[in-house]
Design a protein around this motif. Structure first.
Motif, short mmCIF file in Angstrom:
data_model
loop_
_atom_site.label_atom_id
_atom_site.label_comp_id
_atom_site.label_asym_id
_atom_site.label_seq_id
_atom_site.Cartn_x
_atom_site.Cartn_y
_atom_site.Cartn_z
N ILE A 25 0.84 -1.20 0.00
CA ILE A 25 0.00 0.00 0.00
C ILE A 25 0.88 1.25 0.00
CG2 ILE A 25 -1.65 1.33 1.38
CD1 ILE A 25 -2.82 -1.46 2.22
N ARG A 26 1.92 1.23 0.84
CA ARG A 26 2.84 2.37 0.90
C ARG A 26 3.51 2.60 -0.44
NH1 ARG A 26 7.82 4.02 1.11
NH2 ARG A 26 8.70 1.96 0.78
N GLN A 27 3.94 1.53 -1.08
CA GLN A 27 4.57 1.65 -2.40
C GLN A 27 3.61 2.26 -3.41
OE1 GLN A 27 5.83 -2.37 -3.24
NE2 GLN A 27 7.69 -2.19 -2.00
N ASN A 28 2.37 1.79 -3.42
CA ASN A 28 1.38 2.34 -4.36
C ASN A 28 1.10 3.81 -4.08
OD1 ASN A 28 1.13 0.00 -5.83
ND2 ASN A 28 -0.79 -0.64 -4.88
N GLN A 29 1.06 4.17 -2.81
CA GLN A 29 0.84 5.57 -2.46
C GLN A 29 2.02 6.44 -2.90
OE1 GLN A 29 0.07 5.14 1.75
NE2 GLN A 29 -2.15 5.13 1.44
N LYS A 30 3.22 5.90 -2.77
CA LYS A 30 4.42 6.66 -3.11
C LYS A 30 4.65 6.75 -4.62
CE LYS A 30 9.33 7.05 -2.06
NZ LYS A 30 10.44 6.54 -1.26
N TRP A 31 4.49 5.62 -5.32
CA TRP A 31 4.87 5.53 -6.72
C TRP A 31 3.68 5.41 -7.67
CZ3 TRP A 31 9.73 6.80 -6.81
CH2 TRP A 31 10.58 6.41 -5.78
N GLY A 32 2.49 5.20 -7.14
CA GLY A 32 1.36 4.87 -8.00
C GLY A 32 1.43 3.40 -8.37
N LEU A 33 0.41 2.91 -9.06
CA LEU A 33 0.39 1.52 -9.47
C LEU A 33 1.50 1.30 -10.50
CD1 LEU A 33 -0.99 -1.23 -9.27
CD2 LEU A 33 -2.46 -0.50 -11.17
N GLN A 34 2.44 0.46 -10.19
CA GLN A 34 3.61 0.23 -11.05
C GLN A 34 3.38 -0.95 -11.98
OE1 GLN A 34 6.76 2.26 -10.67
NE2 GLN A 34 4.94 3.37 -10.01
N ALA A 82 7.41 -7.36 -0.75
CA ALA A 82 6.41 -6.49 -1.35
C ALA A 82 6.68 -6.27 -2.84
CB ALA A 82 6.36 -5.16 -0.61
N VAL A 83 7.94 -6.11 -3.21
CA VAL A 83 8.26 -5.96 -4.63
C VAL A 83 7.93 -7.25 -5.37
CG1 VAL A 83 10.15 -5.67 -6.30
CG2 VAL A 83 9.98 -4.13 -4.34
N ALA A 84 8.27 -8.39 -4.79
CA ALA A 84 7.93 -9.67 -5.41
C ALA A 84 6.42 -9.81 -5.57
CB ALA A 84 8.49 -10.84 -4.59
N CYS A 85 5.66 -9.35 -4.59
CA CYS A 85 4.20 -9.37 -4.69
C CYS A 85 3.72 -8.47 -5.82
CB CYS A 85 3.56 -8.94 -3.37
SG CYS A 85 3.63 -10.18 -2.08
N ALA A 86 4.32 -7.30 -5.97
CA ALA A 86 3.92 -6.39 -7.04
C ALA A 86 4.15 -7.04 -8.41
CB ALA A 86 4.69 -5.07 -6.94
N ILE A 87 5.26 -7.74 -8.54
CA ILE A 87 5.54 -8.45 -9.79
C ILE A 87 4.50 -9.54 -10.00
CG2 ILE A 87 7.21 -9.86 -11.05
CD1 ILE A 87 9.41 -8.42 -9.33
N ALA A 88 4.21 -10.31 -8.95
CA ALA A 88 3.22 -11.39 -9.05
C ALA A 88 1.84 -10.84 -9.41
CB ALA A 88 3.16 -12.17 -7.75
N GLU A 89 1.49 -9.68 -8.87
CA GLU A 89 0.22 -9.05 -9.20
C GLU A 89 0.15 -8.74 -10.69
OE1 GLU A 89 0.18 -5.60 -6.67
OE2 GLU A 89 0.20 -6.84 -4.85
N GLN A 90 1.23 -8.19 -11.23
CA GLN A 90 1.26 -7.87 -12.65
C GLN A 90 1.17 -9.13 -13.49
OE1 GLN A 90 4.25 -5.07 -14.02
NE2 GLN A 90 4.31 -6.03 -16.03
N VAL A 91 1.88 -10.18 -13.09
CA VAL A 91 1.84 -11.45 -13.84
C VAL A 91 0.41 -11.98 -13.88
CG1 VAL A 91 2.57 -13.88 -13.78
CG2 VAL A 91 4.25 -12.05 -13.45
N LYS A 92 -0.27 -12.00 -12.73
CA LYS A 92 -1.64 -12.49 -12.69
C LYS A 92 -2.55 -11.61 -13.54
CE LYS A 92 -3.03 -15.58 -10.68
NZ LYS A 92 -3.21 -16.94 -11.24
N GLU A 93 -2.35 -10.31 -13.47
CA GLU A 93 -3.15 -9.38 -14.26
C GLU A 93 -2.97 -9.65 -15.75
OE1 GLU A 93 -2.27 -4.92 -14.83
OE2 GLU A 93 -3.59 -5.05 -13.07
N GLU A 94 -1.73 -9.85 -16.17
CA GLU A 94 -1.44 -10.11 -17.58
C GLU A 94 -1.99 -11.45 -18.04
OE1 GLU A 94 2.79 -9.51 -17.83
OE2 GLU A 94 2.58 -7.33 -17.83
#
Length: 103
Positions: A25-34, A82-94
């Motif tokens: 959540i902090r990462q998204n608030q700081k950088w936006g959805l990456q 958290a970074v690994a989760c962000a990558i996994a989120e993108q993979v699932k989205e794709e």
């Protein structure tokens, strides 16, 4: 691991996973959805992993070749997760699995 061990470790697992969620959540608030190509994600993950390695050096009696503020191993590990989760989120989205129920 037996059921008794799982019962004992479950609260700790929840605490750590909650910390990862807060970091996401902090990462998204700081950088936006990456959303990045995998090469850039690899560079980001490698940088975070490098900070974990630096934070581990002190307790191992080693010294870093460069100055770092990565002295809180727990925080650095949460950031890697958290970074690994962000990558996994993108993979699932794709993969077209944007909205899956939590298992």
């Amino acid at each position: 691991m037996n059921d008794n061990q799982n019962t004992k470790i479950a609260p700790l697992m929840q605490k750590v996973n909650k910390a990862v969620m807060h970091e996401r959540i902090r990462q998204n608030q700081k950088w936006g959805l990456q959303r990045h190509n995998m090469g850039k994600w690899l560079a980001i993950l490698a940088e975070e992993f490098g900070e974990v390695a630096q934070a581990m050096q002190g307790p191992l009696g080693l010294t870093s070749m460069k100055d770092t503020d990565a002295d809180d191993l727990y925080t650095e590990l949460i950031q890697v997760a958290a970074v690994a989760c962000a990558i996994a989120e993108q993979v699932k989205e794709e993969q077209g699995n944007k909205y899956e129920p939590i298992l």
